[in-house]
Design an enzyme around this catalytic site. Structure first.
Site, PDB file in Angstrom:
ATOM      1  N   TYR A   1      -9.652   3.342  11.789  1.00  0.00           N
ATOM      2  CA  TYR A   1     -10.297   3.289  10.482  1.00  0.00           C
ATOM      3  C   TYR A   1     -11.709   3.853  10.601  1.00  0.00           C
ATOM      4  O   TYR A   1     -12.188   4.130  11.706  1.00  0.00           O
ATOM      5  CB  TYR A   1     -10.331   1.852   9.963  1.00  0.00           C
ATOM      6  CG  TYR A   1      -8.970   1.301   9.626  1.00  0.00           C
ATOM      7  CD1 TYR A   1      -8.360   1.581   8.403  1.00  0.00           C
ATOM      8  CD2 TYR A   1      -8.287   0.517  10.540  1.00  0.00           C
ATOM      9  CE1 TYR A   1      -7.105   1.089   8.105  1.00  0.00           C
ATOM     10  CE2 TYR A   1      -7.029   0.011  10.244  1.00  0.00           C
ATOM     11  CZ  TYR A   1      -6.451   0.308   9.021  1.00  0.00           C
ATOM     12  OH  TYR A   1      -5.202  -0.178   8.730  1.00  0.00           O
TER      13      TYR A   1
ATOM     14  N   SER B   1      -0.008   4.221   2.818  1.00  0.00           N
ATOM     15  CA  SER B   1       0.288   4.160   4.255  1.00  0.00           C
ATOM     16  C   SER B   1       1.738   3.726   4.416  1.00  0.00           C
ATOM     17  O   SER B   1       2.420   3.453   3.426  1.00  0.00           O
ATOM     18  CB  SER B   1      -0.663   3.193   4.977  1.00  0.00           C
ATOM     19  OG  SER B   1      -0.458   1.855   4.545  1.00  0.00           O
TER      20      SER B   1
ATOM     21  N   THR C   1      -5.857   1.512  -2.899  1.00  0.00           N
ATOM     22  CA  THR C   1      -7.233   1.925  -3.183  1.00  0.00           C
ATOM     23  C   THR C   1      -7.590   1.486  -4.596  1.00  0.00           C
ATOM     24  O   THR C   1      -6.895   1.830  -5.544  1.00  0.00           O
ATOM     25  CB  THR C   1      -7.382   3.455  -3.056  1.00  0.00           C
ATOM     26  OG1 THR C   1      -7.121   3.834  -1.697  1.00  0.00           O
ATOM     27  CG2 THR C   1      -8.778   3.906  -3.433  1.00  0.00           C
TER      28      THR C   1
ATOM     29  N   ASP D   1       0.810  -1.205   0.000  1.00  0.00           N
ATOM     30  CA  ASP D   1       0.000   0.000   0.000  1.00  0.00           C
ATOM     31  C   ASP D   1       0.849   1.263   0.000  1.00  0.00           C
ATOM     32  O   ASP D   1       1.472   1.606   1.015  1.00  0.00           O
ATOM     33  CB  ASP D   1      -0.900  -0.040   1.245  1.00  0.00           C
ATOM     34  CG  ASP D   1      -1.752   1.200   1.396  1.00  0.00           C
ATOM     35  OD1 ASP D   1      -2.033   1.856   0.379  1.00  0.00           O
ATOM     36  OD2 ASP D   1      -2.149   1.502   2.538  1.00  0.00           O
TER      37      ASP D   1
ATOM     38  N   ASN E   1       3.079   1.715   7.488  1.00  0.00           N
ATOM     39  CA  ASN E   1       3.403   0.690   8.492  1.00  0.00           C
ATOM     40  C   ASN E   1       3.163  -0.712   7.951  1.00  0.00           C
ATOM     41  O   ASN E   1       2.310  -0.915   7.075  1.00  0.00           O
ATOM     42  CB  ASN E   1       2.561   0.869   9.753  1.00  0.00           C
ATOM     43  CG  ASN E   1       2.929   2.120  10.529  1.00  0.00           C
ATOM     44  OD1 ASN E   1       2.364   3.183  10.300  1.00  0.00           O
ATOM     45  ND2 ASN E   1       3.887   1.982  11.439  1.00  0.00           N
TER      46      ASN E   1
ATOM     47  N   TRP F   1       1.813  -4.300   9.265  1.00  0.00           N
ATOM     48  CA  TRP F   1       1.173  -5.013  10.369  1.00  0.00           C
ATOM     49  C   TRP F   1       0.524  -6.291   9.873  1.00  0.00           C
ATOM     50  O   TRP F   1       0.066  -6.377   8.726  1.00  0.00           O
ATOM     51  CB  TRP F   1       0.167  -4.141  11.116  1.00  0.00           C
ATOM     52  CG  TRP F   1      -1.087  -3.709  10.383  1.00  0.00           C
ATOM     53  CD1 TRP F   1      -1.346  -2.483   9.841  1.00  0.00           C
ATOM     54  CD2 TRP F   1      -2.274  -4.499  10.169  1.00  0.00           C
ATOM     55  NE1 TRP F   1      -2.602  -2.456   9.292  1.00  0.00           N
ATOM     56  CE2 TRP F   1      -3.202  -3.668   9.481  1.00  0.00           C
ATOM     57  CE3 TRP F   1      -2.642  -5.802  10.483  1.00  0.00           C
ATOM     58  CZ2 TRP F   1      -4.465  -4.124   9.099  1.00  0.00           C
ATOM     59  CZ3 TRP F   1      -3.908  -6.260  10.106  1.00  0.00           C
ATOM     60  CH2 TRP F   1      -4.804  -5.423   9.427  1.00  0.00           C
TER      61      TRP F   1
ATOM     62  N   ASP G   1      -2.109   5.755  -5.165  1.00  0.00           N
ATOM     63  CA  ASP G   1      -2.345   4.850  -4.043  1.00  0.00           C
ATOM     64  C   ASP G   1      -2.683   3.443  -4.520  1.00  0.00           C
ATOM     65  O   ASP G   1      -3.787   3.177  -4.992  1.00  0.00           O
ATOM     66  CB  ASP G   1      -3.482   5.406  -3.187  1.00  0.00           C
ATOM     67  CG  ASP G   1      -3.733   4.594  -1.930  1.00  0.00           C
ATOM     68  OD1 ASP G   1      -2.985   3.639  -1.692  1.00  0.00           O
ATOM     69  OD2 ASP G   1      -4.675   4.921  -1.202  1.00  0.00           O
TER      70      ASP G   1
END
Length: 417
Positions: free
Chosen positions: A166, A122, A307, A119, A124, A126, A304
């Protein structure tokens, strides 16, 4: 005899100079050109995308019916917060219910395999941890892969809290350090990432998605906790040939993500480089957006990969939808009559003086007799962007991200058919 004498002399010299030989070998390895690292990007089919859309519509309707709201049935404008980097700031501009592409990352020693959304919106990494709640169901795609720290020799405990908010709720866990492996070739050591113990905030889209977690490819400046990103660490550790990565997203087919450069076989013509307006998201200035008689002047957008749709201001998308006869749905998306696809005008973005066009018929996601309009309205307060160029744009244009150069490049992607 002369050949034998020369050979023996050479062998004697090499035997007497082991250090010199090893130094030369090490230098050769250090200067050797590193190959492109390729990660297949798997695409969720349009059929499944439409099925998920219908599930979200049904759930939203049931929630609406059970509430005391007196809404008229048409979705209200969506307002989401923009992701802000820094210590404890952890709001993100989107959810991942519409995500269509995912690929593999490996964590730990020995490596544990996860499917993640790579992505660019963003920063991070996880994944869910063993014992995570609200982390999928075994009956749906076999459940989620969950990280087991006890099974990894390279796990280093951190314990700092991690949380992202979110639209539908929070995702929370703790930070840890691990070895993160991209494809088979890039092993990033000491990478800080988050292990999630509650993923309720991802909503129903996470349960039905094929992905386990998120691997952010944005900049450190928007990373929750100020954590250095996986790709930034890969650059610092000298694991990639160039500080670049590139996306080729197949149209109705799988795609490919490359690290360390770009693949000239995946596009036609020349790459057109565009400077970033700031190093947070992969954010660029737009000269103009035009679709039929709808025109927007100077604005901005982020590119992005996380998305699927084209996202724009609510009023702008509503205006476009009205002009093409699209119908609003309870979740904020629009549907169009599949018989009218040929009448949808093309959309053109002018970026650094060059036009990039996506055909009107490619602005829908179609399955059976349903056609979902691939544009949605969201309003982001500053410092959020006005527009998001998601996978609808990136399927048409091969996209290169230059981390050190703070720029992106576009070229027409070769057909995946």
């Amino acid at each position: 005899m002369i050949f034998k004498t020369i050979t023996l002399s050479a062998l004697a010299f090499l035997a007497a100079s082991p250090t010199h030989a090893s130094e030369e070998q090490a230098q050769a390895q250090a200067t050797a050109k590193k190959p492109l690292v390729r990660i297949p990007m798997h695409k969720v089919s349009d059929h499944e995308y439409v099925n998920r859309f219908l599930i979200r519509e049904r759930d939203a309707l049931l929630n609406l019916q059970s509430s005391e709201s007196k809404m008229d049935g048409i979705a209200t404008p969506r307002k989401l917060n923009a992701l802000r980097g820094g210590k404890d700031e952890s709001e993100i501009i989107k959810d991942y219910a519409n995500a269509q592409y995912y690929g593999v990352v490996k964590i730990g020693s020995p490596p544990q395999e996860f499917q993640v959304i790579y992505d660019t919106g963003s920063s991070n990494l996880w994944v869910p941890e063993k014992g995570c709640v609200h982390c999928g169901y075994r009956l749906i795609h076999g459940g989620k892969n969950k990280y087991d720290k006890d099974a990894s020799e390279s796990f280093v405990e951190d314990g700092t809290e991690f949380a992202i908010q979110y639209g539908s709720g929070a995702v929370s866990g703790v930070f840890a350090e691990e070895t993160i492996t991209l494809a088979e070739d890039i092993a990033v050591e000491g990478q800080k990432f988050a292990t999630i113990h509650d993923a309720a905030g991802m909503g129903i889209g996470y349960a039905f998605g094929y992905f386990d977690g998120i691997l952010g490819l944005g900049f450190d400046s928007i990373s929750v906790g100020g954590v250095e990103t996986v790709f930034h660490n890969a650059i610092d550790q000298g694991l990639v040939e160039k500080p670049m990565f590139a996306f080729y997203l197949g149209d109705n087919a799988d795609g490919e993500l490359t690290f360390g450069g770009y693949d000239e076989d995946k596009f036609v013509g020349n790459l057109e480089w565009v400077p970033l307006s700031d190093e947070t998201y992969w954010r660029i200035d737009l000269d103009e957006i035009k679709m039929g008689d709808f025109v927007v002047g100077k604005t901005d957008a982020i590119v992005d990969s996380g998305t699927s749709l084209i996202v724009g201001p609510t009023n702008a998308i509503r205006s476009i939808a009205n002009k093409i006869g699209a119908s609003p749905t309870i979740t904020g998306q629009y549907t169009v009559d599949c018989e009218t696809l040929d009448s949808i005008p093309d959309i053109t973005w002018t970026i650094s003086g060059k036009e990039y066009t996506v055909a009107g018929k490619d602005l829908t996601i179609q399955s059976g007799g349903m056609c979902i309009f691939a544009m949605i309205g969201m309003d982001f307060p500053k410092p959020g962007p006005a527009w998001i160029l998601g996978d609808v744009f990136m399927r048409k244009y091969y996209t290169v991200f230059d981390y050190d150069g703070a720029r992106v490049a576009f070229a027409e992607a070769v057909s995946s058919f």
